[in-house]
Design an enzyme around this catalytic site. Structure first.
Site, PDB file in Angstrom:
ATOM      1  CB  SER A  39      -0.325  -3.207 -18.842  1.00 24.82           C
ATOM      2  OG  SER A  39      -0.163  -2.523 -20.061  1.00 24.82           O
TER       3      SER A  39
ATOM      4  CE  LYS B  82      -8.792   0.081 -17.214  1.00 24.02           C
ATOM      5  NZ  LYS B  82      -7.839   0.631 -18.093  1.00 24.02           N
TER       6      LYS B  82
END
Length: 558
Positions: free
Chosen positions: A470, A120
């Site tokens: 993921s 992120k």
């Protein structure tokens, strides 16, 4: 800023504060360069960023700038995986963007060097930099090296899959412990083509990072040299007056998508490129989730990096790196080489001379792994707003699948069922209320997908969710179901045993129910949102958009 700070009478109080930190009058005559570093002692991809940032600082000083290191937060998705902490991972992207904007604008900086490394943090920093729109360059911390043992090399995805193998009796606890000790041997972003490395690679295609940013290993001296050169380069970028918003546009974003498809990057890159496009002011009609499908259909998949295959980021580096892949795609007319970069040259000029050194690892355009890209966008009555799957990591026998739904209201419930052996061949696992609003925070689902793979069920079981996966996920794992359950999406109306039809080559995902049955369920439906939220997650739920818009926050002036 430099001239005003150095000479203005009104800025005397400001100069006194700089002098309190040991800076000199000569320093304050130079352009102020913010070095935003995500260094911390809780993230393996960030623990060495203090050294990377120092090298950037040396480069800025050598080139005549006034460098100042500033902090950024960062969450390790691997450590946050599978518990409440993962709810904060995607929302932290917005905090990072806000903090970059606030720190850079609040201190009236002249230029920016971003030093991220993990999931992120990379897009968050870029989003914040786009808001202030200054000369900007990205230099990341680089990937970790693979672990090694008698049976071959290891990465984080092997570690998560080993949990499933151990639970199923395929692996002993002793073997699990041995793998645990060697799976992640160095600092850096995890060694496969997961989200962090995907985004680091895409910064090269966007034209905002030096050649090698995506693949030079974290522990190599070359990584520190890259940082030093980036520090020097920012001063040239500042003098040329090229800002990040001049570079990130529809053309460069489409280039990044094409590279993504060729490499088989993480599905999270869809979420983050959409958010970056939003902050760059690119109209949604010009760049949206359908853009990924359009580019995927014409871009061949040239690599099979872990988790789709056994090759790792360090192998890609030695095969020529991202510059070589970009060159190959430019030569094939699949990437627009005329796109501008922050270096004030075109992308084609920036990567000129880079050659593929291993045609087995980076395949030729006429002999790809597949003639379509690594990611597919699926639509249908279950996902009219789209859903995303890493099709390059799906077993051929699962590209078309139909099976009964096994429905779970949270990731934890699903994990318990998988580890208890309650999931059977042919099932379609449904995890809902894990979207941006429903989670809230759109948690990654690496543990359930890895457990299924570790049990050998990845070729027999599909998993769909309004959450996300993921980059280390493999198998028929379809995420970003939009609209999500918390927004009244059809995924919230699925009942145990309903048949779900998945056709990845045809880009279709459907719930096999009549319109009449669906309408009757809608009339009886009740949302089951978590009611006990407080603090940041409560505010996030109220402001976040759906995954099809990149999960950005609404409520601003755009």
């Amino acid at each position: 800023m430099a001239q005003e700070l150095a000479k203005s009478i009104e800025r005397a109080p400001h100069r006194s504060l700089y002098k309190a930190m040991g800076y000199t009058d000569k320093d304050m005559q130079k352009p102020l360069v913010a070095i935003i570093s995500a260094y911390s002692e809780i993230v393996p991809g960030h623990i060495h960023l203090d050294k990377v940032a120092q090298k950037v600082k040396e480069g800025v000083l050598a080139a005549g700038g006034f460098p100042v290191i500033m902090p950024s937060i960062g969450i390790c998705d691997g450590i946050a995986m599978g518990h409440n902490g993962m709810r904060y991972s995607l929302p932290s992207r917005e905090l990072i963007a806000d903090s970059v904007e606030a720190m850079v604008a609040g201190h009236n900086c002249n230029a920016v060097v971003l030093v991220p490394n993990c999931d992120k943090i990379i897009p968050g920093m870029i989003m914040g930099a786009l808001r202030v729109d200054l000369p900007t360059v990205v230099v990341s911390g680089g990937p970790m090296l693979a672990g090694k043992h008698a049976k071959g090399r290891t990465s984080l995805s092997n570690m998560f899959e080993a949990v499933g193998s151990c639970s199923f009796g395929i692996m002993s606890t002793n073997e699990l412990g041995q793998l645990e000790n060697i799976a992640c041997p160095t600092c850096g972003s995890c060694s496969g083509m997961y989200t962090a490395n995907s985004l680091n690679c895409l910064t090269e295609a966007l034209g905002i990072a030096p050649n090698g940013n995506g693949t030079v290993p974290a522990v190599y001296g070359e990584r520190l040299a890259l940082a030093r050169l980036a520090g020097e380069a920012i001063m040239d970028i500042y003098k040329s007056k090229v800002t990040i918003k001049q570079v990130i546009n529809k053309k460069s974003l489409e280039n990044a998508v094409a590279l993504d498809m060729a490499l088989g990057c993480s599905t999270n890159s869809v979420l983050h490129l959409l958010a970056i496009a939003y902050e760059a002011g690119v109209p949604q009609e010009d760049f949206n989730i359908d853009t990924f499908d359009k580019i995927s259909k014409k871009t061949p998949n040239l690599t099979k990096l872990n988790p789709a295959g056994t090759d790792l980021i360090e192998d890609l580096h030695f095969a020529g790196g991202i510059a070589a892949v970009l060159n190959r795609l430019i030569e094939g007319g699949l990437i627009d080489g005329s796109a501008k970069t922050v270096y004030n040259v075109s992308l084609a000029e920036k990567v000129k001379g880079a050659q593929v050194l291993d045609n087995k690892l980076i395949r030729p355009l006429d002999n790809p792994y597949s003639h379509f890209g690594g990611i597919a966008v699926l639509k249908g009555n279950l996902a009219p707003g789209g859903s995303v799957v890493k099709q390059s990591a799906v077993a051929p026998e699962m590209l078309i699948h139909s099976g009964p739904a096994r429905v779970f209201e949270s990731e934890e419930d699903c994990i318990s069922a998988i580890l208890a052996g309650a999931i059977k061949k042919g099932d379609v696992v449904v995890i809902r209320y894990e979207g941006p609003k429903g989670g809230p925070g759109m948690r990654e689902m690496l543990i359930p997908t890895s457990a299924l793979a570790g049990m050998g069920l990845d070729k027999d079981v599909a998993l769909i969710t309004d959450g996300r996966f993921s980059g280390a996920t493999r198998g028929a794992a379809i995420g970003h179901i939009c609209p999500e359950a918390a927004a009244g999406g059809l995924i919230g109306l699925i009942e145990e045993g309903d048949i779900i039809e998945i056709n990845i080559p045809a880009n279709i995902i459907n719930l096999a129910l009549s319109k009449e049955t669906i309408e009757s369920r809608k009339l009886a439906a009740k949302l089951t949102l978590k009611k006990d939220l407080k603090g940041y997650l409560a505010r996030y739920r109220n402001l976040v958009t759906d995954a099809g818009m990149g999960g950005v926050l609404k409520g601003d002036s755009k």
